[in-house]
Structures are given as structure tokens and as C-alpha cells.
Write a protein that holds these residues in place. Structure first.
Motif, PDB file in Angstrom:
ATOM      1  N   PRO A 174      42.666  42.930  49.833  1.00  0.00           N
ATOM      2  CA  PRO A 174      42.728  44.068  48.902  1.00  0.00           C
ATOM      3  C   PRO A 174      42.703  43.638  47.436  1.00  0.00           C
ATOM      4  O   PRO A 174      42.014  44.266  46.618  1.00  0.00           O
ATOM      5  CB  PRO A 174      44.053  44.748  49.267  1.00  0.00           C
ATOM      6  CG  PRO A 174      44.285  44.376  50.693  1.00  0.00           C
ATOM      7  CD  PRO A 174      43.775  42.971  50.812  1.00  0.00           C
ATOM      8  N   MET A 175      43.439  42.603  47.095  1.00  0.00           N
ATOM      9  CA  MET A 175      43.421  42.109  45.723  1.00  0.00           C
ATOM     10  C   MET A 175      42.019  41.660  45.334  1.00  0.00           C
ATOM     11  O   MET A 175      41.521  41.963  44.242  1.00  0.00           O
ATOM     12  CB  MET A 175      44.405  40.935  45.566  1.00  0.00           C
ATOM     13  CG  MET A 175      45.860  41.331  45.640  1.00  0.00           C
ATOM     14  SD  MET A 175      46.953  39.897  45.891  1.00  0.00           S
ATOM     15  CE  MET A 175      46.583  38.925  44.442  1.00  0.00           C
TER      16      MET A 175
ATOM     17  N   GLU B 182      34.419  41.811  52.201  1.00  0.00           N
ATOM     18  CA  GLU B 182      33.007  42.132  52.366  1.00  0.00           C
ATOM     19  C   GLU B 182      32.379  42.478  51.020  1.00  0.00           C
ATOM     20  O   GLU B 182      32.579  43.564  50.478  1.00  0.00           O
ATOM     21  CB  GLU B 182      32.846  43.306  53.334  1.00  0.00           C
ATOM     22  CG  GLU B 182      31.409  43.606  53.710  1.00  0.00           C
ATOM     23  CD  GLU B 182      31.291  44.798  54.643  1.00  0.00           C
ATOM     24  OE1 GLU B 182      30.167  45.304  54.805  1.00  0.00           O
ATOM     25  OE2 GLU B 182      32.324  45.237  55.190  1.00  0.00           O
ATOM     26  N   VAL B 183      31.621  41.546  50.464  1.00  0.00           N
ATOM     27  CA  VAL B 183      31.018  41.726  49.148  1.00  0.00           C
ATOM     28  C   VAL B 183      30.119  42.959  49.127  1.00  0.00           C
ATOM     29  O   VAL B 183      30.159  43.766  48.180  1.00  0.00           O
ATOM     30  CB  VAL B 183      30.214  40.469  48.748  1.00  0.00           C
ATOM     31  CG1 VAL B 183      29.462  40.699  47.442  1.00  0.00           C
ATOM     32  CG2 VAL B 183      31.141  39.265  48.618  1.00  0.00           C
ATOM     33  N   ASN B 184      29.278  43.124  50.132  1.00  0.00           N
ATOM     34  CA  ASN B 184      28.344  44.246  50.173  1.00  0.00           C
ATOM     35  C   ASN B 184      29.060  45.590  50.163  1.00  0.00           C
ATOM     36  O   ASN B 184      28.561  46.569  49.597  1.00  0.00           O
ATOM     37  CB  ASN B 184      27.450  44.153  51.404  1.00  0.00           C
ATOM     38  CG  ASN B 184      26.503  42.971  51.344  1.00  0.00           C
ATOM     39  OD1 ASN B 184      26.276  42.424  50.272  1.00  0.00           O
ATOM     40  ND2 ASN B 184      25.968  42.573  52.475  1.00  0.00           N
ATOM     41  N   LYS B 185      30.226  45.645  50.776  1.00  0.00           N
ATOM     42  CA  LYS B 185      30.983  46.895  50.821  1.00  0.00           C
ATOM     43  C   LYS B 185      31.374  47.337  49.419  1.00  0.00           C
ATOM     44  O   LYS B 185      31.246  48.519  49.071  1.00  0.00           O
ATOM     45  CB  LYS B 185      32.240  46.715  51.674  1.00  0.00           C
ATOM     46  CG  LYS B 185      33.211  47.889  51.591  1.00  0.00           C
ATOM     47  CD  LYS B 185      34.559  47.548  52.187  1.00  0.00           C
ATOM     48  CE  LYS B 185      35.587  48.619  51.868  1.00  0.00           C
ATOM     49  NZ  LYS B 185      36.945  48.268  52.344  1.00  0.00           N
TER      50      LYS B 185
ATOM     51  N   ALA C 275      33.801  33.121  43.452  1.00  0.00           N
ATOM     52  CA  ALA C 275      33.860  32.231  44.620  1.00  0.00           C
ATOM     53  C   ALA C 275      35.290  32.142  45.157  1.00  0.00           C
ATOM     54  O   ALA C 275      35.517  32.162  46.374  1.00  0.00           O
ATOM     55  CB  ALA C 275      33.344  30.843  44.244  1.00  0.00           C
ATOM     56  N   GLY C 276      36.249  32.063  44.229  1.00  0.00           N
ATOM     57  CA  GLY C 276      37.645  32.021  44.654  1.00  0.00           C
ATOM     58  C   GLY C 276      38.058  33.280  45.387  1.00  0.00           C
ATOM     59  O   GLY C 276      38.756  33.224  46.409  1.00  0.00           O
ATOM     60  N   LEU C 277      37.621  34.428  44.889  1.00  0.00           N
ATOM     61  CA  LEU C 277      37.944  35.693  45.544  1.00  0.00           C
ATOM     62  C   LEU C 277      37.269  35.813  46.907  1.00  0.00           C
ATOM     63  O   LEU C 277      37.864  36.320  47.869  1.00  0.00           O
ATOM     64  CB  LEU C 277      37.515  36.864  44.649  1.00  0.00           C
ATOM     65  CG  LEU C 277      38.261  37.011  43.320  1.00  0.00           C
ATOM     66  CD1 LEU C 277      37.601  38.079  42.449  1.00  0.00           C
ATOM     67  CD2 LEU C 277      39.733  37.348  43.554  1.00  0.00           C
ATOM     68  N   MET C 278      36.031  35.313  47.007  1.00  0.00           N
ATOM     69  CA  MET C 278      35.296  35.425  48.259  1.00  0.00           C
ATOM     70  C   MET C 278      35.916  34.606  49.377  1.00  0.00           C
ATOM     71  O   MET C 278      35.686  34.875  50.562  1.00  0.00           O
ATOM     72  CB  MET C 278      33.836  35.014  48.042  1.00  0.00           C
ATOM     73  CG  MET C 278      33.041  36.012  47.213  1.00  0.00           C
ATOM     74  SD  MET C 278      31.323  35.509  46.938  1.00  0.00           S
ATOM     75  CE  MET C 278      30.666  35.645  48.612  1.00  0.00           C
TER      76      MET C 278
END
Length: 342
Positions: free
Chosen positions: A162-163, A200-203, A192-195
Motif C-alpha cells: 500500500p505504501m 502491480e505497476v500497471n494497476k 526500483a526500491g518501491l517495486m
């Protein structure tokens, strides 16, 4: 950044009653940084309330815990409760704005609050109302600064999905989906750190950009087909929206966000402006390419400011008079506009 981070780290060692607030008409960076920071503070054991000066755009309500944000004025306003919570707070966090006026009427209570005030922002020339300031104009987004703060205090493994969704939304939108010149190596490192949380990046992209009501899409079509004007001699495009047009398309908070960017898609255009007629004022959005500063233009003539390539302003004149004033000033900027490489 070390000194303010050390001050903040020391402050957060004991439980705080925290209020987080953001600028009026919050965009994805204002909301994303505020929600991400709130989730972090709650994970650390603090009590947190998030207050927006105005209503929140529909395409941002998907963000984790967005439903709990209080609004000071708008369709679900709770001004008395907001005032009481601010008065009772021990820490007020001011995110993604540098001037109290950006809070509208809510600014009075934030300004008068006895709580410690934290400012986290990336706009130029911040007012000095905060006790602790984490401020960096080189940052692409306030969400990027929140990422850096959390990383410095608790390390890169403290983030959860969520963050990460909230902070990514802020960084993605304030970099124009990583197209703008503020997309630095530090931006990609933060993303990159968050990923690494696995979100889901696309979301996130889909919920912000591919989630518009039908009438909002029709409003966009109307603006581009009927209200778009190009001034090739100044390499400038501008668009207008009247109050009647907003009513016709049932335009809500956030429905006009991003429309100004379409002007820059036109060949050889390096500045775009959108003029929107609202209650008692005309709201203006400016965008530009390269070295041409719409921030300077907005600040000099339209009571505004922001970033070099993305700024806003307001007037209390009529829509027609505001547009006429804008066109009147263009000859003074002609040499600068013609010199921009696109």
C-alpha cells in the motif's frame, strides 16, 4: 537533508497525534505522498488523520485508505471536526505545498496550530512557517522525498505494497509517466526500491489514467475540438472551459486535470495554457518545454507559481478578460518562446 531528518527521527521516537494535510484540489502527488506517509507513521505506532482542504478527484479514490481522508470544504465537508483535530495535534505535516494560502480556509487553523509543523515539498521559495523543513527543488515529486525520508530512517525494506502504490502514483504523475526532464537517476532508483514490494505497476497507471467517467472523456473531446486555439507566432496553444460547459458535462473534482498537456502534443508548440471559469475566479494551468519558465509567467501576471514547466495561476477577472491579458503579455515572451528547442 541530514539535519531535518535527524530532528524528525528524534520527534518520531515518541507517539504523536499527527495531522497530514496537502494543497487544495490535491493531485496524485499530494494524495500519494500524504497517504504513503500516513501508512508509514501508523506502522510506527502514531495516530494519524489526513485532511484535504477540498474534495478529492474520483480517479484518486482507489488509493489505499483514501476513503478516510477528511475534507475541510466540499461535498462532504467537516470543518468543525477538522479544526478540533488540528488543535489537538502534536505534529502537523504539510505535504506538497510551500505556502499556507494553498490550503484555502484550512490554512488559518494550520497556521495557528501549536503543534510542531513539518514541511515536505519540492516547490521553489517555501514560506518559513514550518519547524522542520525537508525541501528539495531537485526532487521530481514530494512522494520521492517521502521515499527518501522513510529509507533514511528505517531502511529500504520498511515499505509495503500500500505504501509503495501511493508513493509510486505521486512520482509517476509528477514526472509525466517518466517523460519530463525531472526524471533523474534518483527517480528511477526510488521507483526500483518501491517495486521490490511487488505491487502491480500497471494497476496504478490504469487506475489513474484509464478510469475516467464517460462524460469526462466527452468533455476532453469538446475542449480539443471546439476550444483549442494555436498561436504559431508564439509557439503557444491555449484552451478554455466556461462554467456552463463544466455543468453540461457534469465536471467534478479532477475532471480537468491533464487536459492542458494536450496542447504540448501539437507540432512546434512549446507552451500550453488552460483557462477554467469557476466560482468567482478563473483557474489557469500552464505547461511548457525546455527552458521556458511558465512559473515565472504565472508568478508575474497571474498570482501563481509552481515549477518551471508546470505551474498554475488564478484571476478574479472574467474568462474573456483573463485570456485577453494572457495574449497581451505574449509579445514580451516571444523571443524566449522562439528560442526553445523541442
Amino acid at each position: 537533508m541530514n539535519q531535518p531528518i535527524d530532528e524528525l527521527r528524534a520527534l518520531l521516537t515518541s507517539p504523536q497525534k499527527v495531522v497530514i494535510t496537502m494543497h487544495r484540489d490535491p493531485d496524485a502527488d499530494a494524495m500519494g505522498s500524504s497517504l504513503g506517509w500516513a501508512l508509514y507513521l501508523e506502522k510506527k505506532g502514531h495516530s494519524v488523520t489526513i485532511i484535504s482542504p477540498t474534495d478529492i478527484a474520483v480517479n484518486l479514490l482507489w488509493m489505499p485508505t483514501a476513503e478516510r481522508v477528511l475534507t475541510y470544504e466540499g461535498s462532504k465537508s467537516r470543518p468543525k471536526e477538522c479544526k478540533e483535530i488540528i488543535n489537538d495535534a502534536t505534529l502537523v505535516c504539510c505535504l506538497d505545498f510551500s505556502a499556507i494560502s494553498r490550503l484555502k480556509e484550512l490554512g488559518r487553523w494550520v497556521n495557528e496550530a501549536q503543534a510542531t509543523k513539518l514541511l515536505v515539498d519540492h516547490h521553489i521559495e517555501p514560506e518559513t512557517f514550518a519547524d522542520i523543513m525537508v525541501w528539495d527543488t531537485e526532487a521530481a515529486a514530494t512522494a520521492q522525498l517521502i521515499y527518501q525520508i522513510i529509507t533514511e530512517i528505517d531502511g529500504p525494506d520498511f515499505f509495503d505494497v500500500p505504501m509503495a502504490e501511493c508513493l509510486y502514483a505521486g512520482i509517476m504523475t509528477d514526472t509525466g509517466s517518466f517523460r519530463h526532464g525531472n526524471t533523474t537517476p534518483e527517480v528511477h532508483l526510488a521507483v526500483a526500491g518501491l517495486m521490490r514490494t511487488g505491487f502491480e505497476v500497471n494497476k496504478v497507471h490504469r487506475m489513474i489514467f484509464d478510469n475516467s467517467p464517460l462524460l469526462r472523456t466527452k468533455l476532453l473531446g469538446h475542449v480539443l475540438s471546439e476550444n483549442l486555439h494555436v498561436l504559431p507566432e508564439y509557439r503557444t496553444a491555449y484552451m478554455t472551459l466556461t462554467a456552463a460547459e463544466l455543468e453540461k458535462y457534469k465536471s467534478g473534482t479532477g475532471d480537468t486535470d491533464g487536459i492542458v498537456n494536450y496542447g504540448l502534443q501539437i507540432e512546434d508548440v512549446v507552451m500550453s495554457a488552460l483557462f477554467i471559469e469557476r466560482k468567482g475566479e478563473v483557474k489557469i494551468s500552464f505547461r511548457s518545454f525546455g527552458e521556458f519558465s511558465v512559473r515565472d509567467l504565472a508568478n508575474a501576471h497571474f498570482n501563481g507559481g509552481g515549477h518551471r514547466n508546470a505551474s498554475g495561476g488564478r484571476t478574479t477577472m472574467s474568462l474573456a478578460d483573463t485570456v485577453a491579458l494572457f495574449i497581451k503579455f505574449l509579445p514580451f515572451y516571444k523571443a524566449q518562446l522562439l528560442s526553445v528547442e523541442k
